[in-house]
Enzyme design. Sequence first.
Site, PDB file in Angstrom:
ATOM      1  N   CYS A  72      36.733  29.905  28.260  1.00 33.28           N
ATOM      2  CA  CYS A  72      38.015  30.597  28.333  1.00 33.28           C
ATOM      3  C   CYS A  72      38.411  31.159  26.985  1.00 33.28           C
ATOM      4  O   CYS A  72      38.229  30.511  25.948  1.00 33.28           O
ATOM      5  CB  CYS A  72      39.017  29.555  28.810  1.00 33.28           C
ATOM      6  SG  CYS A  72      40.691  29.962  28.491  1.00 33.28           S
ATOM      7  N   ARG A  99      33.095  40.258  41.072  1.00 30.44           N
ATOM      8  CA  ARG A  99      34.103  40.065  42.123  1.00 30.44           C
ATOM      9  C   ARG A  99      34.616  41.396  42.648  1.00 30.44           C
ATOM     10  O   ARG A  99      34.853  41.570  43.818  1.00 30.44           O
ATOM     11  CB  ARG A  99      35.286  39.284  41.567  1.00 30.44           C
ATOM     12  CG  ARG A  99      35.188  37.806  41.770  1.00 30.44           C
ATOM     13  CD  ARG A  99      36.535  37.158  41.863  1.00 30.44           C
ATOM     14  NE  ARG A  99      37.413  37.382  40.728  1.00 30.44           N
ATOM     15  CZ  ARG A  99      37.327  36.740  39.563  1.00 30.44           C
ATOM     16  NH1 ARG A  99      36.398  35.836  39.393  1.00 30.44           N
ATOM     17  NH2 ARG A  99      38.166  36.985  38.591  1.00 30.44           N
TER      18      ARG A  99
HETATM   19  P1  XMP Z   1      36.046  23.295  31.147  1.00 30.87           P
HETATM   20  O1  XMP Z   1      36.555  23.046  29.768  1.00 30.87           O
HETATM   21  O2  XMP Z   1      35.825  22.045  31.901  1.00 30.87           O
HETATM   22  O3  XMP Z   1      37.234  24.071  31.885  1.00 30.87           O
HETATM   23  O4  XMP Z   1      34.870  24.213  31.171  1.00 30.87           O
HETATM   24  C1  XMP Z   1      37.158  24.515  33.204  1.00 30.87           C
HETATM   25  C2  XMP Z   1      38.380  25.350  33.518  1.00 30.87           C
HETATM   26  O5  XMP Z   1      38.441  26.507  32.709  1.00 30.87           O
HETATM   27  C3  XMP Z   1      39.285  27.468  33.345  1.00 30.87           C
HETATM   28  N1  XMP Z   1      38.631  28.775  33.319  1.00 30.87           N
HETATM   29  C4  XMP Z   1      39.077  29.828  32.632  1.00 30.87           C
HETATM   30  N2  XMP Z   1      40.175  30.001  31.886  1.00 30.87           N
HETATM   31  N3  XMP Z   1      39.537  32.227  31.459  1.00 30.87           N
HETATM   32  C5  XMP Z   1      40.420  31.213  31.327  1.00 30.87           C
HETATM   33  O6  XMP Z   1      41.460  31.396  30.678  1.00 30.87           O
HETATM   34  C6  XMP Z   1      38.396  32.132  32.194  1.00 30.87           C
HETATM   35  O7  XMP Z   1      37.616  33.069  32.297  1.00 30.87           O
HETATM   36  C7  XMP Z   1      38.176  30.870  32.828  1.00 30.87           C
HETATM   37  N4  XMP Z   1      37.199  30.431  33.656  1.00 30.87           N
HETATM   38  C8  XMP Z   1      37.507  29.140  33.922  1.00 30.87           C
HETATM   39  C9  XMP Z   1      39.497  27.003  34.755  1.00 30.87           C
HETATM   40  O8  XMP Z   1      40.804  26.469  34.852  1.00 30.87           O
HETATM   41  C10 XMP Z   1      38.435  25.928  34.922  1.00 30.87           C
HETATM   42  O9  XMP Z   1      38.740  24.989  35.900  1.00 30.87           O
END
Ligand code: XMP
Length: 493
Positions: free
Chosen positions: A310, A412
Site C-alpha cells: 500500500c 479490474r
Molecule cells: P498486509 O500488510 O498484510 O496488508 O499486506 C493487507 C491489507 O492491505 C490493504 N491493501 C491496500 N491498501 N492500497 C492500499 O492503500 C492498496 O493497493 C492495497 N492493497 C491492499 C488491504 O486492506 C489489505 O487487506
Amino acid sequence: MLDLVRGCTFDDLILSPQRSVLARRDPSAIDLSSRISRRITLKRPIVSANMDTVTRAPMAIVQAEEGGLGVIDRGFRPGEIEPQVREVEIVKRTQHGVIKDPWSIAPTASLDEAAALMEKKRIGTLVVVDERQRLAGLLTERDMRFVTRRGSYVSDRMTPVAQLVTHEGVIAPDAAERLMVERKIKKLPLVGKDGSLLGLITARDLVRQRRMPFATRDTHGRLRVGAAIGATGDYLERAAELIRAEVDVIVIDIAHGHSIVMERAIEQFRKRFGEFEMIAGNVATAEGAKFLLDLGADGIKVGIGPGGGCTTRITTSFGVPQVQALVECRLALGDSDVAVVADGGVRRHGAIFEALLFGGDCVMLGSAFAGTEESPGEVVHKSVVLPESQKTVKVPFKVLRGMASLAAIRDRLDVEDADKVELEALGAEGMEISVPSRGSVRPIVRDMIKHVCSSISYGGAASLGEAREMFWKDPQRFLIKQSASARRESYER
Ligand code: XMP
C-alpha cells in the site's frame, strides 16, 4: 489508553513479560476464539486478505480448515461476477457435514452422461433422484467399471433405494458415524417422510471433520468463506449472487470507508439483504468506526495505509498508525458486539498478538501469505546475485500487488489499452512487489498460532480473551515505548 499509544504502530511498542500461568503453550488447549463479525466466531483469529494475489479458493480453504477465514477478493472485472461466485462455491463444496445438494442424476440418464458428470465434477458418486426429487438410488464409479456403457442407463447399474441404508430426517455427525460403522457403509442419504432427498453424509467428510476440530464451519458443517464487494457499480448484483452461493459474510471494502459512497452502499445493502452478515471498511478513526457502527455493519475493517502493498500514506499523506487506529476504533465501539478486523501492517508474527490486544478481534493478513502455494498467480524465475559468492541463481517469485496498484486497477477495469496518462489519472495507491515463492501456507498459519499462544503465555494469561482483559484493565503494566536503539535491539538481526 489512547494517550499511551498516540502516533504508535506495532514496532513502537514492546510488552513487558508477566508471570506465566500456562504449563504448556499448546495451541489445541489454549482458547483463541474470537469474532470476525457479530455472529461469526473463529477458533483462530486469522483472516486472509481480499487481494487478488492472496485469496482465492485454495487459500480460503486452508484458512478455514486451520480455524480462520479467507475473504475472496473482488478483483474481477465489472460484470464478471460468476468467477468470484465460483471461488465461493469451491470452498463451500470442499468439506461437508451434510451435503445439502449432492450432484444428482435421473434414473433415465445414460451411463455415458453419468460418467461425464462424474468426470466434470470430479466425484465418484451420484445420487439418483426421480422427477419428483425422491431418492431412487446411488450410482458409484465402481458400478460402471467393466460394463458396456452404450445403451445402458443409470437405473440398470445403480444400487436401488430399497437396498440402501438411509436415514429419515436430520442426524448428528456422531450418530451418523455410528450408523455407518454398524452397517458398514460409506454413504448415508438423508430422506424426508415422502422419500425426497434431503442430503448426503459421506464417511470421508466425517473423517475430515474429526481431523480438523478447529475448522471454521457453517451450520451444515461446510467450511465458511467471505467475499468482498465494492460500494458502486455492480456491487449489489455481486452481493446477490454471492449470497445465493451461500457465502457466509460479505465485506464491503473500499479504500476510504468513512465516506458518503459507503453510506449509500450500506443503506442499499441493508434494504436489499436485510440482516445478512456484513463487514465494512476501511476506517482508522473513532469517527469512522462510529459511522460504520451506526450504519449497521456487523464488523469493521480497521487500517488506512499500513498494508505491505500500500502506498496511500506516501501518495496522500493520510492514514493513522495502526496501533493508534485500533485503539481509537475499539474505544469508539464501546460495549457494542461489532467486531474489529485489524487489517494490514503485520510484518512479523509478534505484531499479530499486538493487533489482537490493542483492539482487533481478528487480524487480516495480506503480504504475510503472499508467495505461498495457495496464493493465486504464476511462479516466475528471476536471476538473483548471491552477495557472498556473486554467483547468479534463478529464484522463484510470485507477485503481490496492492489492490489499488496500477496493475490491479488495470486488470479490474479492463483498460489494458488505456494510455499511461489515463491510468495515472486513476490515482494508484498500491504497488507490485515480487515475493519469493515458498511452500504451503498451512505451516505458516500454524506457526502464527503457536506464536500467539507463546505471547499469551508471556502475558501471564491462559486465553486470548483473558490476555485482552488483563491488558485493558492496566495497560501501563504491559506497555513499553521503544527508543530507536531499543527497536534495533528488538528487530535487527
Ligand atoms: P498486509 O500488510 O498484510 O496488508 O499486506 C493487507 C491489507 O492491505 C490493504 N491493501 C491496500 N491498501 N492500497 C492500499 O492503500 C492498496 O493497493 C492495497 N492493497 C491492499 C488491504 O486492506 C489489505 O487487506
